[in-house]
Each structure stands twice: as C-alpha cells, then as structure tokens.
Design an enzyme around this catalytic site. Sequence first.
Site, PDB file in Angstrom:
ATOM      1  N   GLY A  47      -0.447 -50.791  19.460  1.00  0.00           N
ATOM      2  CA  GLY A  47      -1.103 -50.471  18.201  1.00  0.00           C
ATOM      3  C   GLY A  47      -1.251 -51.714  17.351  1.00  0.00           C
ATOM      4  CD  GLN A  52       0.513 -55.193  13.087  1.00  0.00           C
ATOM      5  OE1 GLN A  52       0.005 -54.151  13.447  1.00  0.00           O
ATOM      6  NE2 GLN A  52       1.403 -55.841  13.835  1.00  0.00           N
ATOM      7  CB  CYS A 103       6.147 -55.026  15.493  1.00  0.00           C
ATOM      8  SG  CYS A 103       4.896 -55.246  14.215  1.00  0.00           S
ATOM      9  CG  LEU A 104       1.014 -56.666  18.887  1.00  0.00           C
ATOM     10  CD1 LEU A 104      -0.494 -56.427  18.899  1.00  0.00           C
ATOM     11  CD2 LEU A 104       1.457 -57.356  20.172  1.00  0.00           C
ATOM     12  CG  HIS A 145       5.201 -49.370  14.598  1.00  0.00           C
ATOM     13  ND1 HIS A 145       6.353 -50.041  14.942  1.00  0.00           N
ATOM     14  CD2 HIS A 145       4.267 -50.341  14.339  1.00  0.00           C
ATOM     15  CE1 HIS A 145       6.110 -51.358  14.883  1.00  0.00           C
ATOM     16  NE2 HIS A 145       4.869 -51.562  14.535  1.00  0.00           N
ATOM     17  CD  GLU A 146       0.529 -49.750  14.875  1.00  0.00           C
ATOM     18  OE1 GLU A 146       0.145 -50.556  14.015  1.00  0.00           O
ATOM     19  OE2 GLU A 146       1.226 -50.095  15.848  1.00  0.00           O
ATOM     20  CG  HIS A 149       2.187 -52.288  10.372  1.00  0.00           C
ATOM     21  ND1 HIS A 149       2.922 -53.426  10.099  1.00  0.00           N
ATOM     22  CD2 HIS A 149       2.355 -52.058  11.697  1.00  0.00           C
ATOM     23  CE1 HIS A 149       3.500 -53.856  11.209  1.00  0.00           C
ATOM     24  NE2 HIS A 149       3.180 -53.040  12.200  1.00  0.00           N
TER      25      HIS A 149
END
Length: 179
Positions: A47, A52, A103-104, A145-146, A149
């Site tokens: 994701g 991000q 997480c990226l 999670h997304e 953000h």
Amino acid sequence: MAIMKIARMGHPVLLQHAAPVEDPTAPEIRRLVADMIETMEDAQGAGLAAPQVHMPLRLFVFRVNPDRATADAEDITVLPHGVVINPQIELLGDDVRLRWEGCLSIPGLRAAVPRSWRIRYTGVDTDNRPVGGEVTGFHAGVVQHEFDHLDGIMYPMRMQDFSLFGFNEELARAAQART
Ligand code: NI
C-alpha cells in the site's frame, strides 16, 4: 507514468493531517494515482498513501495479493489493487489482533501492530464510483495502516510491544533459528 520519491519517517509531511480531495476525477488526481500504483509496485509494497509521496491528500492505493490474503484461513478477501479517495473507516467488533506490517517510509523494518480484524470502509475511485465494503484480515490491516497515514499516524505510534519490532533480515533469521 513515473516512479515517485517516497518520504521516509522523520519527514514532516508524514505527520500532517491530509486534506480531502476536492475532485476525485480531476486529471491531476488520475495521474497521481497512476504514479502511486507504479511506485508501490516498483517498491513491492502492499500500500501507499499520498502523504508518502509528498502529497498531503486523503487518498491511498493498495493491493491485496492472493498469497497474502489467503495466509489467514478466515480471510477470503482478494483484490488485485485499488484506490480509495476520501476514505471513511469503521472498526467492527472488538476482535483486535497483532499483525506484522512494514511501511515503505520505514524501509527494512517490520513490527507486530494491533489492528481490528474486521472493518467497514467507504470511499470513491477516480471515476467517483463508490469503493470499499466490509473486509477482514490482511485487507482490513492494510486499509487501517494506509488510512492512518492520512492522519499523520505511523505504525510505531500504534505499537504496544516493542520487542516485536526489528529489521526484516534479523526477524527472518530469528524465526528460522526457532524452527
Ligand atoms: Ni506505511
């Protein structure tokens, strides 16, 4: 299309409260979504949220690949990839489980994070069509999670047990040593 630069934890854009998308069908939003999908796939992420990639807007992309979705026996949700613009999320029930996630924006690390097993979410895609539904397991975890953000919440802020946090290679080594 273009691969975008991903903000890493510590960058202030990741702590912002993102703004609603005024027109989900606008060409610049379609372009952003296409670039985010390409960036997510290039980085092999599950994701990616707009903050991000330095765009503090309320939208994210994600993919639930069948391998990961079916790793949970109770989880039958499979979705190739999706975009969710202006999401709303509702946590259903009190079944909260630890789920491993990365997480990226925090490359190389992962942790076990408490997440609701079942959620309902809504939003629209770039054609202003409704997306979402009631989902469980991996799909539910990724969406939580997304969504976080968009409110400036990174997964370490959700953690309760910091002994379940580490570098991917070390955690894999430790898991292998136990077997
Ligand atoms: Ni993330």
